[in-house]
Design a protein around this motif. Sequence first.
Motif, PDB file in Angstrom:
ATOM      1  N   GLU A 151      19.887  46.349  61.536  1.00 20.20           N
ATOM      2  CA  GLU A 151      20.583  46.050  62.782  1.00 20.20           C
ATOM      3  C   GLU A 151      20.399  47.183  63.792  1.00 20.20           C
ATOM      4  O   GLU A 151      20.103  46.946  64.970  1.00 20.20           O
ATOM      5  CB  GLU A 151      22.073  45.813  62.535  1.00 20.20           C
ATOM      6  N   ALA A 152      20.556  48.419  63.342  1.00 15.68           N
ATOM      7  CA  ALA A 152      20.400  49.571  64.238  1.00 15.68           C
ATOM      8  C   ALA A 152      18.977  49.647  64.779  1.00 15.68           C
ATOM      9  O   ALA A 152      18.764  49.889  65.980  1.00 15.68           O
ATOM     10  CB  ALA A 152      20.763  50.860  63.505  1.00 15.68           C
ATOM     11  N   HIS A 153      18.010  49.422  63.918  1.00 13.53           N
ATOM     12  CA  HIS A 153      16.606  49.464  64.352  1.00 13.53           C
ATOM     13  C   HIS A 153      16.342  48.371  65.386  1.00 13.53           C
ATOM     14  O   HIS A 153      15.720  48.630  66.421  1.00 13.53           O
ATOM     15  CB  HIS A 153      15.673  49.313  63.147  1.00 13.53           C
ATOM     16  N   ALA A 154      16.799  47.167  65.106  1.00 17.07           N
ATOM     17  CA  ALA A 154      16.599  46.047  66.046  1.00 17.07           C
ATOM     18  C   ALA A 154      17.283  46.339  67.376  1.00 17.07           C
ATOM     19  O   ALA A 154      16.709  46.079  68.447  1.00 17.07           O
ATOM     20  CB  ALA A 154      17.128  44.748  65.445  1.00 17.07           C
ATOM     21  N   LEU A 155      18.494  46.865  67.320  1.00 13.30           N
ATOM     22  CA  LEU A 155      19.224  47.190  68.544  1.00 13.30           C
ATOM     23  C   LEU A 155      18.431  48.181  69.399  1.00 13.30           C
ATOM     24  O   LEU A 155      18.244  47.971  70.606  1.00 13.30           O
ATOM     25  CB  LEU A 155      20.602  47.757  68.202  1.00 13.30           C
ATOM     26  N   LEU A 156      17.935  49.232  68.786  1.00 16.14           N
ATOM     27  CA  LEU A 156      17.170  50.237  69.534  1.00 16.14           C
ATOM     28  C   LEU A 156      15.844  49.675  70.040  1.00 16.14           C
ATOM     29  O   LEU A 156      15.432  49.954  71.172  1.00 16.14           O
ATOM     30  CB  LEU A 156      16.935  51.470  68.667  1.00 16.14           C
ATOM     31  N   PHE A 157      15.165  48.879  69.213  1.00 17.16           N
ATOM     32  CA  PHE A 157      13.875  48.313  69.614  1.00 17.16           C
ATOM     33  C   PHE A 157      14.033  47.387  70.824  1.00 17.16           C
ATOM     34  O   PHE A 157      13.324  47.526  71.821  1.00 17.16           O
ATOM     35  CB  PHE A 157      13.241  47.550  68.439  1.00 17.16           C
ATOM     36  N   PHE A 158      14.979  46.452  70.750  1.00 13.97           N
ATOM     37  CA  PHE A 158      15.151  45.501  71.848  1.00 13.97           C
ATOM     38  C   PHE A 158      15.813  46.145  73.067  1.00 13.97           C
ATOM     39  O   PHE A 158      15.553  45.738  74.198  1.00 13.97           O
ATOM     40  CB  PHE A 158      15.902  44.256  71.385  1.00 13.97           C
ATOM     41  N   ARG A 159      16.633  47.146  72.850  1.00 12.15           N
ATOM     42  CA  ARG A 159      17.222  47.878  73.978  1.00 12.15           C
ATOM     43  C   ARG A 159      16.127  48.589  74.766  1.00 12.15           C
ATOM     44  O   ARG A 159      16.133  48.620  75.988  1.00 12.15           O
ATOM     45  CB  ARG A 159      18.237  48.880  73.454  1.00 12.15           C
ATOM     46  N   GLU A 160      15.155  49.158  74.056  1.00 12.33           N
ATOM     47  CA  GLU A 160      14.053  49.867  74.717  1.00 12.33           C
ATOM     48  C   GLU A 160      13.090  48.909  75.411  1.00 12.33           C
ATOM     49  O   GLU A 160      12.644  49.172  76.524  1.00 12.33           O
ATOM     50  CB  GLU A 160      13.272  50.705  73.698  1.00 12.33           C
ATOM     51  N   HIS A 161      12.780  47.800  74.777  1.00 11.13           N
ATOM     52  CA  HIS A 161      11.724  46.920  75.294  1.00 11.13           C
ATOM     53  C   HIS A 161      12.223  45.770  76.151  1.00 11.13           C
ATOM     54  O   HIS A 161      11.420  45.088  76.776  1.00 11.13           O
ATOM     55  CB  HIS A 161      10.852  46.436  74.141  1.00 11.13           C
ATOM     56  N   LYS A 162      13.513  45.519  76.192  1.00 11.20           N
ATOM     57  CA  LYS A 162      14.132  44.540  77.088  1.00 11.20           C
ATOM     58  C   LYS A 162      13.280  43.278  77.303  1.00 11.20           C
ATOM     59  O   LYS A 162      12.721  43.075  78.365  1.00 11.20           O
ATOM     60  CB  LYS A 162      14.415  45.194  78.441  1.00 11.20           C
ATOM     61  N   PRO A 163      13.211  42.428  76.308  1.00 12.39           N
ATOM     62  CA  PRO A 163      12.391  41.218  76.459  1.00 12.39           C
ATOM     63  C   PRO A 163      12.871  40.349  77.621  1.00 12.39           C
ATOM     64  O   PRO A 163      14.072  40.190  77.827  1.00 12.39           O
ATOM     65  CB  PRO A 163      12.546  40.490  75.129  1.00 12.39           C
ATOM     66  N   ASP A 164      11.928  39.830  78.381  1.00 20.18           N
ATOM     67  CA  ASP A 164      12.292  38.957  79.503  1.00 20.18           C
ATOM     68  C   ASP A 164      11.834  37.528  79.248  1.00 20.18           C
ATOM     69  O   ASP A 164      11.743  36.727  80.164  1.00 20.18           O
ATOM     70  CB  ASP A 164      11.731  39.494  80.819  1.00 20.18           C
ATOM     71  N   SER A 165      11.538  37.236  78.001  1.00 22.57           N
ATOM     72  CA  SER A 165      11.101  35.900  77.635  1.00 22.57           C
ATOM     73  C   SER A 165      11.677  35.571  76.256  1.00 22.57           C
ATOM     74  O   SER A 165      12.595  36.231  75.783  1.00 22.57           O
ATOM     75  CB  SER A 165       9.568  35.859  77.615  1.00 22.57           C
ATOM     76  N   GLU A 166      11.116  34.583  75.601  1.00 23.37           N
ATOM     77  CA  GLU A 166      11.636  34.115  74.319  1.00 23.37           C
ATOM     78  C   GLU A 166      11.488  35.152  73.215  1.00 23.37           C
ATOM     79  O   GLU A 166      10.523  35.897  73.169  1.00 23.37           O
ATOM     80  CB  GLU A 166      10.913  32.837  73.895  1.00 23.37           C
ATOM     81  N   ILE A 167      12.461  35.119  72.321  1.00 26.23           N
ATOM     82  CA  ILE A 167      12.397  35.900  71.089  1.00 26.23           C
ATOM     83  C   ILE A 167      12.145  34.898  69.968  1.00 26.23           C
ATOM     84  O   ILE A 167      12.893  33.941  69.797  1.00 26.23           O
ATOM     85  CB  ILE A 167      13.693  36.691  70.851  1.00 26.23           C
ATOM     86  N   ILE A 168      11.068  35.139  69.226  1.00 25.51           N
ATOM     87  CA  ILE A 168      10.607  34.187  68.220  1.00 25.51           C
ATOM     88  C   ILE A 168      10.693  34.843  66.843  1.00 25.51           C
ATOM     89  O   ILE A 168      10.345  36.005  66.676  1.00 25.51           O
ATOM     90  CB  ILE A 168       9.145  33.767  68.496  1.00 25.51           C
ATOM     91  N   ARG A 169      11.119  34.056  65.862  1.00 24.13           N
ATOM     92  CA  ARG A 169      11.279  34.563  64.502  1.00 24.13           C
ATOM     93  C   ARG A 169      10.517  33.651  63.546  1.00 24.13           C
ATOM     94  O   ARG A 169      10.474  32.442  63.715  1.00 24.13           O
ATOM     95  CB  ARG A 169      12.769  34.570  64.152  1.00 24.13           C
ATOM     96  N   GLU A 170       9.954  34.264  62.512  1.00 24.04           N
ATOM     97  CA  GLU A 170       9.348  33.470  61.456  1.00 24.04           C
ATOM     98  C   GLU A 170      10.452  32.973  60.536  1.00 24.04           C
ATOM     99  O   GLU A 170      11.339  33.734  60.146  1.00 24.04           O
ATOM    100  CB  GLU A 170       8.338  34.307  60.665  1.00 24.04           C
ATOM    101  N   VAL A 171      10.413  31.708  60.205  1.00 23.74           N
ATOM    102  CA  VAL A 171      11.421  31.076  59.345  1.00 23.74           C
ATOM    103  C   VAL A 171      11.115  31.403  57.892  1.00 23.74           C
ATOM    104  O   VAL A 171       9.963  31.418  57.475  1.00 23.74           O
ATOM    105  CB  VAL A 171      11.394  29.542  59.542  1.00 23.74           C
ATOM    106  N   TRP A 172      12.173  31.660  57.164  1.00 26.81           N
ATOM    107  CA  TRP A 172      12.037  31.860  55.720  1.00 26.81           C
ATOM    108  C   TRP A 172      12.257  30.519  55.046  1.00 26.81           C
ATOM    109  O   TRP A 172      13.351  29.957  55.123  1.00 26.81           O
ATOM    110  CB  TRP A 172      13.061  32.871  55.228  1.00 26.81           C
ATOM    111  N   PRO A 173      11.235  29.975  54.397  1.00 26.91           N
ATOM    112  CA  PRO A 173      11.463  28.697  53.700  1.00 26.91           C
ATOM    113  C   PRO A 173      12.411  28.906  52.529  1.00 26.91           C
ATOM    114  O   PRO A 173      12.253  29.872  51.786  1.00 26.91           O
ATOM    115  CB  PRO A 173      10.072  28.287  53.215  1.00 26.91           C
ATOM    116  N   PRO A 174      13.403  28.068  52.386  1.00 22.95           N
ATOM    117  CA  PRO A 174      14.366  28.249  51.288  1.00 22.95           C
ATOM    118  C   PRO A 174      13.663  28.351  49.939  1.00 22.95           C
ATOM    119  O   PRO A 174      12.730  27.605  49.659  1.00 22.95           O
ATOM    120  CB  PRO A 174      15.222  26.981  51.359  1.00 22.95           C
ATOM    121  N   ALA A 175      14.105  29.295  49.161  1.00 24.92           N
ATOM    122  CA  ALA A 175      13.558  29.500  47.819  1.00 24.92           C
ATOM    123  C   ALA A 175      14.602  29.071  46.788  1.00 24.92           C
ATOM    124  O   ALA A 175      15.780  28.988  47.099  1.00 24.92           O
ATOM    125  CB  ALA A 175      13.215  30.979  47.617  1.00 24.92           C
ATOM    126  N   ARG A 176      14.148  28.825  45.601  1.00 24.73           N
ATOM    127  CA  ARG A 176      15.081  28.480  44.523  1.00 24.73           C
ATOM    128  C   ARG A 176      15.878  29.690  44.081  1.00 24.73           C
ATOM    129  O   ARG A 176      16.910  29.565  43.450  1.00 24.73           O
ATOM    130  CB  ARG A 176      14.320  27.907  43.337  1.00 24.73           C
TER     131      ARG A 176
END
Length: 165
Positions: free
Chosen positions: A44-69
């Motif tokens: 969380e801290a890393h993400a906060l600092l990364f996005f705070r620094e880079h200030k995205p002005d468009s979509e944020i996209i994530r890779e989905v984790w397919p459910p595992a057993r």
Amino acid sequence: MDLSLTSPGFAVVDVKNRVPTLVATSIVKTDAGEARPLRYEVIEAHALLFFREHKPDSEIIREVWPPARNYDQNDKVHGAWSAVDRALSRLGYEVADNLTPPNVKKLVTGNGRAEKDVVAEAVRRILRLGPDYKFAAGYDDSDALAVILAYLIRENLIDTEVAAA
């Protein structure tokens, strides 16, 4: 973003005149010897600092984790997602879309089962990086870039040829 408990990857790509350009990548390695809640805090801290620094002005996209057993594996990935979602929310951002790993691989390489080194090579080609451009061990930064590029290709926002696999 390519999220995991062990080594989540983050990336930012700029697009001008339909040409994608690498802005930044980052990964954070968590310590498997530490308690899981602390590892989530690190993410969380890393993400906060990364996005705070880079200030995205468009979509944020994530890779989905397919459910595992394996519930524990699902729990680890969803915990990392939650940690990043908390950081994004504090900055006024949210994930706009999710792509599956096979779709990312198919869109970026032409092969939905491509190995990490093939994906990394396609990322280098699409971003016009030299063959000597090094990604982090484990390719978590390359995977995060592939997620962004797959979205841009799917939405027809960049010009690129999909490499034959």
